[in-house]
Design an enzyme around this catalytic site. Sequence first.
Site, PDB file in Angstrom:
ATOM      1  N   SER A 158       0.839  -1.201   0.000  1.00 60.40           N
ATOM      2  CA  SER A 158       0.000   0.000   0.000  1.00 60.40           C
ATOM      3  C   SER A 158       0.876   1.254   0.000  1.00 60.40           C
ATOM      4  O   SER A 158       1.612   1.518   0.955  1.00 60.40           O
ATOM      5  CB  SER A 158      -0.906   0.013   1.233  1.00 60.40           C
ATOM      6  N   HIS A 198      -1.074  -1.100  -4.411  1.00 57.55           N
ATOM      7  CA  HIS A 198      -2.375  -0.816  -3.802  1.00 57.55           C
ATOM      8  C   HIS A 198      -2.461   0.685  -3.524  1.00 57.55           C
ATOM      9  O   HIS A 198      -1.627   1.252  -2.805  1.00 57.55           O
ATOM     10  CB  HIS A 198      -2.544  -1.616  -2.507  1.00 57.55           C
ATOM     11  N   ASP A 233      -4.721   3.775  -2.036  1.00 56.05           N
ATOM     12  CA  ASP A 233      -5.842   4.098  -1.147  1.00 56.05           C
ATOM     13  C   ASP A 233      -6.311   5.520  -1.381  1.00 56.05           C
ATOM     14  O   ASP A 233      -5.578   6.475  -1.105  1.00 56.05           O
ATOM     15  CB  ASP A 233      -5.386   3.959   0.315  1.00 56.05           C
ATOM     16  N   MET A 279      -8.914   8.375  -0.346  1.00 48.01           N
ATOM     17  CA  MET A 279      -9.818   8.753   0.759  1.00 48.01           C
ATOM     18  C   MET A 279     -10.308  10.172   0.564  1.00 48.01           C
ATOM     19  O   MET A 279      -9.520  11.050   0.201  1.00 48.01           O
ATOM     20  CB  MET A 279      -9.069   8.666   2.084  1.00 48.01           C
ATOM     21  N   HIS A 306      -8.262   1.323  -4.393  1.00 52.27           N
ATOM     22  CA  HIS A 306      -9.262   1.128  -3.332  1.00 52.27           C
ATOM     23  C   HIS A 306      -9.905   2.484  -3.035  1.00 52.27           C
ATOM     24  O   HIS A 306      -9.270   3.357  -2.433  1.00 52.27           O
ATOM     25  CB  HIS A 306      -8.528   0.554  -2.100  1.00 52.27           C
ATOM     26  N   MET A 325     -12.128   4.812  -1.108  1.00 49.17           N
ATOM     27  CA  MET A 325     -12.870   5.056   0.145  1.00 49.17           C
ATOM     28  C   MET A 325     -13.509   6.426   0.016  1.00 49.17           C
ATOM     29  O   MET A 325     -13.128   7.390   0.706  1.00 49.17           O
ATOM     30  CB  MET A 325     -11.892   4.976   1.337  1.00 49.17           C
ATOM     31  N   GLY A 367      -9.367   4.135   6.650  1.00 51.57           N
ATOM     32  CA  GLY A 367      -9.055   5.540   6.887  1.00 51.57           C
ATOM     33  C   GLY A 367      -7.603   5.791   7.233  1.00 51.57           C
ATOM     34  O   GLY A 367      -7.083   6.868   6.948  1.00 51.57           O
ATOM     35  N   PHE A 368      -6.959   4.806   7.837  1.00 57.27           N
ATOM     36  CA  PHE A 368      -5.584   5.029   8.290  1.00 57.27           C
ATOM     37  C   PHE A 368      -4.755   3.754   8.145  1.00 57.27           C
ATOM     38  O   PHE A 368      -5.286   2.660   8.316  1.00 57.27           O
ATOM     39  CB  PHE A 368      -5.563   5.461   9.768  1.00 57.27           C
ATOM     40  N   GLY A 369      -3.467   3.951   7.884  1.00 58.04           N
ATOM     41  CA  GLY A 369      -2.536   2.830   7.917  1.00 58.04           C
ATOM     42  C   GLY A 369      -2.083   2.600   9.350  1.00 58.04           C
ATOM     43  O   GLY A 369      -2.377   3.405  10.244  1.00 58.04           O
ATOM     44  N   GLY A 370      -1.420   1.494   9.570  1.00 59.60           N
ATOM     45  CA  GLY A 370      -0.788   1.236  10.868  1.00 59.60           C
ATOM     46  C   GLY A 370      -1.723   0.883  12.004  1.00 59.60           C
ATOM     47  O   GLY A 370      -1.349   1.007  13.169  1.00 59.60           O
ATOM     48  N   GLY A 403      -5.320  -4.266   5.844  1.00 62.02           N
ATOM     49  CA  GLY A 403      -5.237  -3.665   7.178  1.00 62.02           C
ATOM     50  C   GLY A 403      -4.556  -4.576   8.188  1.00 62.02           C
ATOM     51  O   GLY A 403      -5.017  -5.693   8.421  1.00 62.02           O
ATOM     52  N   GLY A 404      -3.440  -4.095   8.725  1.00 67.24           N
ATOM     53  CA  GLY A 404      -2.771  -4.837   9.791  1.00 67.24           C
ATOM     54  C   GLY A 404      -2.141  -6.145   9.346  1.00 67.24           C
ATOM     55  O   GLY A 404      -1.922  -7.044  10.164  1.00 67.24           O
ATOM     56  N   GLY A 437       0.856  -2.211   4.139  1.00 67.73           N
ATOM     57  CA  GLY A 437       1.411  -0.862   4.085  1.00 67.73           C
ATOM     58  C   GLY A 437       2.582  -0.722   5.027  1.00 67.73           C
ATOM     59  O   GLY A 437       3.750  -0.894   4.650  1.00 67.73           O
ATOM     60  N   SER A 438       2.288  -0.433   6.305  1.00 68.87           N
ATOM     61  CA  SER A 438       3.342  -0.185   7.301  1.00 68.87           C
ATOM     62  C   SER A 438       4.329  -1.340   7.387  1.00 68.87           C
ATOM     63  O   SER A 438       5.535  -1.115   7.497  1.00 68.87           O
ATOM     64  CB  SER A 438       2.737   0.000   8.689  1.00 68.87           C
TER      65      SER A 438
HETATM   66  C1  DX5 Z   1      -6.691   1.661   5.277  1.00 68.38           C
HETATM   67  C2  DX5 Z   1      -6.136   1.343   3.913  1.00 68.38           C
HETATM   68  C3  DX5 Z   1      -5.022   0.365   3.894  1.00 68.38           C
HETATM   69  C4  DX5 Z   1      -3.792   0.773   4.635  1.00 68.38           C
HETATM   70  C5  DX5 Z   1      -3.163  -0.476   5.180  1.00 68.38           C
HETATM   71  O1  DX5 Z   1      -7.841   2.405   5.146  1.00 68.38           O
HETATM   72  O2  DX5 Z   1      -7.164   0.815   3.079  1.00 68.38           O
HETATM   73  O3  DX5 Z   1      -4.686  -0.041   2.566  1.00 68.38           O
HETATM   74  O4  DX5 Z   1      -2.865   1.450   3.844  1.00 68.38           O
HETATM   75  O5  DX5 Z   1      -2.164  -0.113   6.026  1.00 68.38           O
HETATM   76  P1  DX5 Z   1      -1.468  -1.099   7.043  1.00 68.38           P
HETATM   77  O6  DX5 Z   1      -0.932  -2.263   6.234  1.00 68.38           O
HETATM   78  O7  DX5 Z   1      -0.409  -0.250   7.640  1.00 68.38           O
HETATM   79  O8  DX5 Z   1      -2.507  -1.549   8.019  1.00 68.38           O
HETATM   80 ZN    ZN Z   2      -6.655  -0.107   1.030  1.00 70.28          ZN
END
Ligand code: DX5
Ligand code: ZN
Length: 216
Positions: A8, A33, A35, A37, A66, A68, A142-145, A176-177, A197-198
Amino acid sequence: MSVIIAPSILAADFGNLQRDCEMVNNSKSDWFHLDIMDGVFVPNISYGMPIINKINEVATKTLDVHLMIIDPERYIETFKNVGADILTVHYEACPHLHRTIQHIKSKGIKAGVALNPHTPVNVLDEIISDLDLVLIMSVNPGFGGQKFIESSVQKVSKLKKLIESKNSDVIIEIDGGVNLETGKKLAEAGASALVAGSFVFKSDSPTETIEKLKQL
Ligand code: DX5
Ligand code: ZN
């Protein structure tokens, strides 16, 4: 068949975007990927067209987008023009989901539907045969990590059963995660694509981390 890995870009270093995209190009990952938003459907704004154009210019792999955003139908043409190969909309953002999916497919783009953590997989019963991909959110979008929601593993198993009952070959993607531990459980439950992502971009060697995920 090995699991599809989709780093991501949200977790990339935007000051070194080209470098990070080239890392993805040269790694064992399969997709980018992206994202998107809007600050309305989710409480965060990510990045828009100038950045996506740049990613498209550098990327040599599938762009997995993706969305959102509310009323994603307004932007299908725009995302085709910036190189989206897969366009995933949220079930919760589309009152006319069937129409939106047909619209995406009519542009020659693969169509996916994402489900928030609280949305059960059986809402897709009538539409699953029209889809190329289902994206299970294993965090609130909405957020990574964020921390992985453990019940997502069971949700993957339920979705796999639903897909098998329809004799379909829809891709099951999780977002996610994701790390080596959660990724292993997800792959065993039937996930065919993992977004990370992270775990990738904050690691000492993103290339090696991708390679490890790819071996799950
Ligand atoms: C969250 C995003 C994810 C995000 C994943 O809304 O859709 O794609 O970047 O991040 P990690 O892998 O850090 O959970
Ligand atoms: Zn995503």
